[in-house]
Write a protein that holds these residues in place. Structure first.
Motif, PDB file in Angstrom:
ATOM      1  N   GLY A 105       0.832  -1.215   0.000  1.00 12.50           N
ATOM      2  CA  GLY A 105       0.000   0.000   0.000  1.00 12.50           C
ATOM      3  C   GLY A 105       0.856   1.250   0.000  1.00 12.50           C
ATOM      4  N   ARG A 106       1.868   1.246   0.817  1.00 12.61           N
ATOM      5  CA  ARG A 106       2.824   2.364   0.886  1.00 12.61           C
ATOM      6  C   ARG A 106       3.575   2.500  -0.454  1.00 12.61           C
ATOM      7  NH1 ARG A 106       5.615   6.967   2.500  1.00 12.61           N
ATOM      8  NH2 ARG A 106       7.841   6.574   2.652  1.00 12.61           N
ATOM      9  N   GLU A 107       4.030   1.360  -0.999  1.00 10.07           N
ATOM     10  CA  GLU A 107       4.827   1.414  -2.235  1.00 10.07           C
ATOM     11  C   GLU A 107       4.028   1.993  -3.403  1.00 10.07           C
ATOM     12  OE1 GLU A 107       6.821  -2.434  -2.794  1.00 10.07           O
ATOM     13  OE2 GLU A 107       7.304  -2.369  -0.660  1.00 10.07           O
ATOM     14  N   THR A 108       2.743   1.603  -3.504  1.00 12.77           N
ATOM     15  CA  THR A 108       1.898   2.146  -4.572  1.00 12.77           C
ATOM     16  C   THR A 108       1.774   3.664  -4.442  1.00 12.77           C
ATOM     17  OG1 THR A 108       0.662   0.083  -4.604  1.00 12.77           O
ATOM     18  CG2 THR A 108      -0.415   1.975  -5.624  1.00 12.77           C
ATOM     19  N   ALA A 109       1.530   4.134  -3.208  1.00 16.26           N
ATOM     20  CA  ALA A 109       1.396   5.577  -2.982  1.00 16.26           C
ATOM     21  C   ALA A 109       2.713   6.295  -3.299  1.00 16.26           C
ATOM     22  CB  ALA A 109       0.976   5.848  -1.537  1.00 16.26           C
ATOM     23  N   GLN A 110       3.841   5.692  -2.904  1.00 19.06           N
ATOM     24  CA  GLN A 110       5.162   6.297  -3.171  1.00 19.06           C
ATOM     25  C   GLN A 110       5.416   6.424  -4.664  1.00 19.06           C
ATOM     26  OE1 GLN A 110       7.551   3.501  -0.756  1.00 19.06           O
ATOM     27  NE2 GLN A 110       8.781   5.253  -0.179  1.00 19.06           N
ATOM     28  N   ILE A 111       5.074   5.358  -5.409  1.00 16.30           N
ATOM     29  CA  ILE A 111       5.332   5.368  -6.857  1.00 16.30           C
ATOM     30  C   ILE A 111       4.486   6.443  -7.538  1.00 16.30           C
ATOM     31  CG2 ILE A 111       4.981   4.005  -8.979  1.00 16.30           C
ATOM     32  CD1 ILE A 111       6.190   1.606  -7.370  1.00 16.30           C
TER      33      ILE A 111
END
Lengths: 135, 135
Positions: free
Chosen positions: B84-90
């Motif tokens: 979830g964090r990685e998607t938002a970061q990307i």
């Protein structure tokens, strides 16, 4: 003057996913981790987000410089890569990484990752320049 | 008080190649390119060298933050990755890259490159923590 910004804080409907406002607390761990642990995690992630913005702008500036190098090389028919420069850069980066307590092997991998992209840019510039020379 | 530090400023003999002073003008093009072109090239490379030092220190600070995240996750048995964090970061990085005129595809590749290293660190921390728990 009010500090409330009701418009931007409202959840929006019918929006494109790419336009979605960044949620610094986005996480798959929400609800599974203790709220205090989540608060500490988000606190550290806020620093990571600031650093990532700095990295993106630094990388953008680095590519502006290497684009200038690319045009210079194309204009003067110099080869896209420069092994002597790359060796010196890698040695310097090892030393810088040690000073900064960053894994020197990772720093070298990182430089190679960036240089690969730079060489791709230089080759593209060189092709554009060659195509332009025929006009 | 003298500001001279004769010990450190002396050229040293019998030194390791890795200790060799950085030569900002190191290049395989020396002697083949016009001196004026070389001067312009070295001028741009000096900016690249400054940016690289900034990148190394920024990356070092980023890994200090992610090491803290790693220990926090290990202490509280949270999984090393957070999709979830990685998607938002990307998504955020794409937007930042567009603002900075950096190729968003490269920015994403860069983030994935860094995240792969972070996950390796987190797994190592998790193993160390698990080994420590048995003591």
């Amino acid at each position: 003057m009010s500090e409330q910004r009701p418009e931007t804080n409202q959840p929006r409907e019918n929006h494109d996913a790419r336009d979605e406002a960044y949620d610094p607390s986005a996480s798959s761990l929400t609800g599974t981790a203790d709220p205090e642990v989540m608060a500490e995690l988000l606190h550290i992630r806020s620093s990571i987000d600031n650093i990532d913005a700095a990295l993106v702008y630094m990388l953008a500036e680095r590519f502006r410089c290497t684009q200038r190098v690319g045009w210079l090389k194309a204009r003067h028919q110099l080869p896209p890569s420069d092994p002597g420069r790359e060796t010196a850069q890698i040695q310097r980066l090892h030393r810088l990484a040690e000073e900064a307590h960053l894994d020197p092997a990772f720093a070298e991998k990182f430089l190679n990752f960036v240089i690969d992209e730079v060489i791709r840019h230089h080759e593209a510039i060189s092709e554009t320049h060659a195509a332009g020379a025929g006009n």
